[in-house]
Design a protein around this motif. Structure first.
Motif, PDB file in Angstrom:
ATOM      1  N   SER B  87      -7.167  -7.011   2.044  1.00 17.77           N
ATOM      2  CA  SER B  87      -7.251  -6.833   0.575  1.00 17.77           C
ATOM      3  C   SER B  87      -5.812  -7.532  -0.081  1.00 17.77           C
ATOM      4  O   SER B  87      -6.356  -7.837  -0.888  1.00 17.77           O
ATOM      5  CB  SER B  87      -7.318  -5.423   0.234  1.00 17.77           C
ATOM      6  N   GLU B  88      -4.983  -7.833   0.421  1.00 18.66           N
ATOM      7  CA  GLU B  88      -3.703  -7.972   0.202  1.00 18.66           C
ATOM      8  C   GLU B  88      -4.254  -9.460   0.129  1.00 18.66           C
ATOM      9  O   GLU B  88      -3.802 -10.274  -0.800  1.00 18.66           O
ATOM     10  CB  GLU B  88      -2.741  -7.792   0.477  1.00 18.66           C
ATOM     11  N   ASP B  89      -4.562 -10.735   0.868  1.00 21.97           N
ATOM     12  CA  ASP B  89      -5.082 -11.606   0.996  1.00 21.97           C
ATOM     13  C   ASP B  89      -6.073 -11.921   0.512  1.00 21.97           C
ATOM     14  O   ASP B  89      -5.666 -13.143  -0.560  1.00 21.97           O
ATOM     15  CB  ASP B  89      -5.455 -11.982   2.626  1.00 21.97           C
ATOM     16  N   ILE B  90      -6.564 -10.846  -0.296  1.00 18.74           N
ATOM     17  CA  ILE B  90      -8.233 -11.660  -1.426  1.00 18.74           C
ATOM     18  C   ILE B  90      -7.221 -11.887  -2.656  1.00 18.74           C
ATOM     19  O   ILE B  90      -7.374 -12.706  -3.419  1.00 18.74           O
ATOM     20  CB  ILE B  90      -8.806 -10.387  -1.507  1.00 18.74           C
ATOM     21  N   ARG B  91      -6.454 -10.334  -2.714  1.00 18.27           N
ATOM     22  CA  ARG B  91      -5.620  -9.984  -4.482  1.00 18.27           C
ATOM     23  C   ARG B  91      -4.986 -11.421  -4.445  1.00 18.27           C
ATOM     24  O   ARG B  91      -4.941 -11.992  -6.036  1.00 18.27           O
ATOM     25  CB  ARG B  91      -4.886  -9.020  -3.948  1.00 18.27           C
ATOM     26  N   LEU B  92      -3.646 -11.495  -3.066  1.00 16.02           N
ATOM     27  CA  LEU B  92      -2.668 -12.716  -3.611  1.00 16.02           C
ATOM     28  C   LEU B  92      -3.076 -13.602  -3.600  1.00 16.02           C
ATOM     29  O   LEU B  92      -2.520 -14.521  -3.838  1.00 16.02           O
ATOM     30  CB  LEU B  92      -2.302 -12.032  -2.563  1.00 16.02           C
ATOM     31  N   ALA B  93      -4.581 -14.058  -3.289  1.00 15.51           N
ATOM     32  CA  ALA B  93      -5.514 -15.632  -2.986  1.00 15.51           C
ATOM     33  C   ALA B  93      -4.623 -16.348  -2.258  1.00 15.51           C
ATOM     34  O   ALA B  93      -4.525 -17.394  -2.028  1.00 15.51           O
ATOM     35  CB  ALA B  93      -5.410 -16.550  -4.500  1.00 15.51           C
ATOM     36  N   ASN B  94      -4.517 -15.334  -0.728  1.00 12.97           N
ATOM     37  CA  ASN B  94      -3.722 -15.506   0.464  1.00 12.97           C
ATOM     38  C   ASN B  94      -4.791 -16.316   1.527  1.00 12.97           C
ATOM     39  O   ASN B  94      -4.765 -16.460   2.728  1.00 12.97           O
ATOM     40  CB  ASN B  94      -2.701 -15.316   0.977  1.00 12.97           C
ATOM     41  N   LEU B  95      -5.561 -16.267   1.112  1.00 13.68           N
ATOM     42  CA  LEU B  95      -7.082 -16.948   2.598  1.00 13.68           C
ATOM     43  C   LEU B  95      -7.671 -18.140   2.529  1.00 13.68           C
ATOM     44  O   LEU B  95      -8.129 -18.403   3.080  1.00 13.68           O
ATOM     45  CB  LEU B  95      -8.809 -16.063   1.371  1.00 13.68           C
TER      46      LEU B  95
END
Lengths: 264, 261
Positions: B87-95
């Protein structure tokens, strides 16, 4: 800057930080609340068909856990050792040592501010659940409980700050302190009321300060301790607080001599 | 398949090299987990000394329940713990880093953190706790080994599916990290039989917040308490959560946007 004004500023900054991120507090409140509910159903199941076990009724057990829950919000100090050891490991402690503010005093003001902020919310909720919904038993010796919980809060602070000093000797100490912290939780009566332990455990525990961190205020509130015993326990809390405070100050002086920092 | 095994091997070697640099961290993690296990066992033993059983579950059965729950929890952390960061990766656009690679993104998201070495001691301790509980009941682990493996793996997959669903919820809700932490926090503390709870609460823990899958249903199978119902629940749970997460992924990734990362 006069001393009082310095620490007032610390208190204001801490409060602003707490109120900027309310979800942090409410998340821990919510998840601890679910654990409290789990405990409620567990003890209800255990007490099925029994009015009293080891002198404790179901009502007093549930109230005990509610007070432990509230007491932990009011006295939680475990993160202190992590913050102190983090400062030591990264060398950022030097920024505190160079400032015109005492490190321990800074942390105690910050800690008490957070506790008071959380206390207002927790006390409000417990009062509502007790007086409004009659879920918990009414408090015994409320005035003694207030004194005891304040002392417990200070005791928690100094014990965990003392643990944090281990960082001056062992750089990666969080696992060691974590395991010790778990045992402290048992001896503090935070996991299960001390009345349920075998006699040899309670006998050893009388020579240690940990029961005064949680069990003593919870036992005063639920009436497990009669008035005279409650007063004696409070005197013991004061004694232990003085001992731990002095120990902390002595160790702090020894620890600082070992501290090195480059840059920052 | 060979490509994925090769990639997983490379990720594992990288992680082992990191662990070799931070040996103290490995020791600390295991010390902390050992402390937690000891405290919980003390709690269970004290309760059983005073009350004899918990909702009709005997001492051996409760210890098996606890050991199985811990094995499931740590097995998840060993292989699929990276889902905690989704969820942090999605929120911070790290995907982006994961989406642009020429491999299945779900594979990368789930298996990019290999904790076999870090978690092996705690999994071993969990198995030892289960063996201890089975010994009290006079049951050998070897006799129930296939049931144990099935139960623990199914429980782990359901936990992974649930964490995937929670993480993917960030495509719509922005931040589900708190929900994920809540689920992990409650899962770790859930070591009592479901029979303790009223029906409605039990229903919630069996379906909406699938905590019963981690220890209760696997234990039911191992101990021969309604094993068929428990097995059906576990299989249905695995299928349900993975189907749901597949649907959420295909719809959610279309909503994903980032300005590079």
């Amino acid at each position: 800057m006069p001393s009082a004004k310095k620490y007032l500023l610390v208190a204001k900054t801490t409060l602003a930080d707490e109120m900027a991120y309310p979800s942090r507090f409410f998340f821990s409140f919510y998840s601890d609340g679910v654990v409290l509910i789990i405990m409620y159903f567990l003890w209800r199941s255990l007490y099925a068909g029994q009015a009293e076990v080891k002198g404790l009724t179901l009502g007093s057990i549930i109230t005990y856990y509610a007070v432990v829950f509230a007491a932990r919000k009011l006295t939680f100090a475990k993160s202190l050792y992590r913050r102190l050891s983090g400062h030591v490991k990264r060398g950022t402690l030097v920024t505190f040592l160079l400032k015109p503010i005492d490190f321990n005093s800074y942390y105690i003001v910050s800690y008490l501010t957070k506790r008071i902020y959380q206390a207002i919310i927790v006390i409000g909720l417990i009062a509502f659940l007790t007086a409004g919904l009659h879920i918990f038993d009414a408090p015994h010796n409320l005035h003694l409980f207030v004194v005891s919980i304040l002392l417990a809060s200070l005791l928690n602070f100094h014990i965990y700050l003392t643990f944090g000093l281990v960082a001056f000797w062992i750089t990666d100490s969080w696992g060691f302190v974590s395991i010790v912290g778990r045992f402290i939780n048992i001896l503090a009566g935070a996991v299960i009321p001390l009345a349920f332990f075998p006699n040899w455990v309670t006998n050893i525990n009388t020579y240690l300060p940990f029961r005064h961190m949680v069990s003593t205020p919870a036992s005063i509130y639920t009436g497990i301790f009669a008035t005279y015993t409650a007063q004696k326990q409070i005197l013991e809390q004061v004694t232990w607080l003085i001992i731990i405070f002095v120990l902390n100050r002595l160790l702090w002086r020894v620890a600082l001599k070992r501290f090195d920092a480059v840059g920052n | 398949m060979k490509k994925y095994l090769t990639i997983y091997k490379s990720l594992s070697i990288t992680r082992l090299m990191q662990l070799a640099e931070y040996r103290a961290n490995f020791l600390m993690i295991n010390l902390a987990s050992l402390g937690y296990n000891i405290v919980t066992l003390v709690f269970i033993e004290v309760l059983l000394d005073n009350f004899g059983n918990i909702a009709g579950w005997s001492r051996g059965e409760v210890i098996v329940l606890y050991g199985v729950g811990q094995a499931t929890f740590y097995l998840y952390g060993m292989f699929i713990g990276a889902l905690n960061d989704l969820s942090e990766d999605i929120r911070l656009a790290n995907l982006d880093m994961l989406l642009l690679k020429p491999v299945n993104a779900i594979f990368m998201i789930s298996l990019r953190r290999f904790e076999l070495v870090t978690m092996t001691p705690v999994v071993v301790v969990s198995v030892a706790i289960t063996i201890y509980g089975l010994n009290i009941l006079g049951i050998s682990l070897v006799k129930v080994l296939p049931l144990y493996i099935f139960g623990v793996i199914a429980g782990t997959l359901i936990m992974a599916g649930a964490k995937l669903v929670i993480g993917l919820g960030a495509f719509w809700l922005g931040d589900t990290h708190g929900i994920g932490r809540f689920y992990r926090h409650v899962s770790e503390k859930f070591y009592f039989p479901m029979d303790v709870y009223p029906e409605i609460v039990g229903f919630v823990f069996k379906t909406i917040i699938p905590i019963a899958a981690l220890s209760y249903f696997p234990s039911q199978i191992i101990l021969g308490r309604q094993p068929i119902i428990a097995a059906v629940y576990l299989v249905a749970g695995v299928l349900f959560f993975f189907l749901l997460s597949y649907v959420m992924w295909t719809k959610g990734v279309k909503r994903y946007a980032s300005a590079s990362s």
